[in-house]
Enzyme design. Structure first.
Site, mmCIF file in Angstrom:
data_model
loop_
_atom_site.group_PDB
_atom_site.id
_atom_site.type_symbol
_atom_site.label_atom_id
_atom_site.label_comp_id
_atom_site.label_asym_id
_atom_site.label_seq_id
_atom_site.Cartn_x
_atom_site.Cartn_y
_atom_site.Cartn_z
ATOM 1 N N THR A 226 11.040 5.033 2.940
ATOM 2 C CA THR A 226 11.890 4.606 4.129
ATOM 3 C C THR A 226 13.337 5.772 3.864
ATOM 4 O O THR A 226 13.647 5.837 2.858
ATOM 5 C CB THR A 226 12.555 3.050 4.006
ATOM 6 O OG1 THR A 226 11.212 2.653 3.690
ATOM 7 C CG2 THR A 226 13.223 2.847 5.265
ATOM 8 N N ARG A 254 0.885 -4.670 9.449
ATOM 9 C CA ARG A 254 1.939 -5.198 8.709
ATOM 10 C C ARG A 254 3.166 -4.450 9.030
ATOM 11 O O ARG A 254 3.530 -3.470 9.117
ATOM 12 C CB ARG A 254 1.644 -4.907 6.945
ATOM 13 C CG ARG A 254 2.743 -5.302 6.239
ATOM 14 C CD ARG A 254 3.693 -3.900 5.834
ATOM 15 N NE ARG A 254 4.234 -4.167 4.500
ATOM 16 C CZ ARG A 254 5.471 -3.385 4.390
ATOM 17 N NH1 ARG A 254 5.982 -2.213 5.068
ATOM 18 N NH2 ARG A 254 6.282 -3.639 3.374
ATOM 19 N N ASP A 257 10.895 -4.946 6.633
ATOM 20 C CA ASP A 257 12.010 -5.277 7.119
ATOM 21 C C ASP A 257 12.797 -4.075 7.952
ATOM 22 O O ASP A 257 13.568 -4.372 8.880
ATOM 23 C CB ASP A 257 12.995 -5.236 5.885
ATOM 24 C CG ASP A 257 12.778 -4.027 4.873
ATOM 25 O OD1 ASP A 257 11.699 -3.250 4.935
ATOM 26 O OD2 ASP A 257 13.904 -3.849 3.954
ATOM 27 N N GLY A 280 10.135 -4.418 1.514
ATOM 28 C CA GLY A 280 10.535 -5.013 2.652
ATOM 29 C C GLY A 280 10.346 -6.603 2.720
ATOM 30 O O GLY A 280 11.239 -7.151 3.516
#
Ligand code: GLY
Length: 375
Positions: A226, A254, A257, A280
């Site tokens: 990320t 899936r 966050d 997440g």
């Protein structure tokens, strides 16, 4: 109407609501305080700043370049993370990201624009390499905040985003090795001579733990990489973006966050901004970015607010499979935050993480994140 025009309009409206002359410059105005707790965030004239996760050295440099050109903070942070989304060698974001368990790349992102208090997100988006741009389009060109899956792709197509295969050969090979080494009970076989270390799994910790457990702890095995990028400009206006390919080899669909406002990102133009990388699921259960901004509103330094979020996750994680023999988290989560005064900080559960900072120099630099655990 572009973002700058809109933000100017918002600024004038806020000024008139406050009974302040529009002839005053931005530095003379309050940042739309609406509670006693935010009144202290009177704008003082901030040194522009951009911070990001450690993979955001170039992103923060580009963001600052755009801020120097007078561009809006949202333009700046999105242009910053587009570098990483476009980079085939970053396997945790955008093009080249590691795919789900079926070998399909699914991307998540959200954006928030402080001056207008707006946000948008997309989740499980396929075939579009810049989910941050689609998230922005959701914010600007729909009455919604979050679009997912086929609906997000349909919306992107309607707006002319180009579809392409996001799975690079390097990501496909890594996925294939993962699939081929999952079990001795299926028919997928790794190539002759293949060893676990080719998956980055020869870390000393790895030899003591099962591959599955180690996967939570060592991001080289199943990255949740990320990028989060935040910026504040000289007017004290703030924006942020988070974008990811999510947990490598995840169950299709899936979502964690990164595309969720309040979890992977939160911006309050009266206070500051926060964002996250790492596991997440833990952050989704804690809505940490919102928590961090609220802690800063109460007076925490950004570093302390990030540490508070790490502590909260440690306190509320009860599942034994996620805890080691000392009751400590087996996974890592990382938080980044800046406030309206231009202060910044970051914290992780485990030590050794860094974050990228650019406060006006040509090049960005890395600083250490604070850590919840010493080692
Ligand atoms: N924090 C990124 C993810 O878990 O997908």
């Amino acid at each position: 109407m572009n973002t700058q025009t809109r933000s100017r309009r918002f600024f004038l409206k806020a000024a008139s609501l406050l009974g302040v002359s529009a002839a005053l410059g931005p530095a003379d105005l309050l940042a739309v305080p609406n509670t006693a707790s935010t009144a202290r965030w009177a704008h003082k004239g901030v040194r522009p700043l951009s911070i990001a996760s450690a993979n955001g050295l170039e992103s923060t440099a580009r963001a600052m370049h755009l801020l120097r050109d007078g561009r809006d903070t949202l333009d700046a942070v999105i242009a910053g993370v587009n570098i990483v989304e476009d980079d085939p060698d970053d396997q945790t974001v955008g093009y080249g990201g590691l795919p789900n368990e079926d070998g399909e790349v699914e991307l998540d992102s959200c954006v928030m624009h402080g001056p207008t208090g707006r946000g948008g997100g997309v989740a499980a988006l396929r075939n579009i390499k810049n989910p941050s741009l689609v998230a922005r389009r959701v914010m600007e060109r729909s009455d919604h905040v979050l679009l997912v899956g086929e609906g997000a792709l349909h919306f992107a197509r309607a707006h002319g985003f180009r579809e392409e295969n996001l799975l690079t050969d390097a990501a496909r090979e890594r996925w294939l090795r993962w699939k081929e080494t999952l079990s001795n009970e299926d028919d997928w076989l790794p190539p002759h001579g293949f060893e676990d270390r080719d998956l980055g799994m020869n870390h000393p910790d790895m030899q003591e733990e099962s591959r599955r457990e180690a996967g939570w702890r060592d991001e080289r095995a199943r990255p949740t990489g990320t990028i989060n990028c935040l910026a504040v400009d000289a007017n004290g206006d703030i924006s942020g973006v988070t974008t990811t390919s999510g947990l490598a080899f995840k169950i299709p669909g899936r979502v964690a966050d990164s595309p969720i406002i309040g979890a992977g990102l939160y911006v309050d133009n009266a206070v500051g901004a926060a964002g996250s990388t790492g596991r997440g699921e833990a952050n989704l259960l804690a809505l940490s970015s919102f928590l961090i901004v609220e802690r800063m509103r109460m007076g925490d330094h950004p570093t302390d607010a990030c540490l508070h979020a790490c502590r909260r996750i440690a306190e509320q994680t009860k599942m034994k499979r996620l805890l080691d023999e000392n009751g400590r988290l087996k996974f890592n989560v990382n938080f980044y935050a800046l406030d309206k005064d231009g202060r910044h900080g970051a914290a992780s559960v485990w030590p050794g993480k860094q974050y990228a900072v650019n406060d006006g120099n040509e090049k960005s630099h890395l600083l250490d994140c604070a850590a919840l655990y010493e080692s």
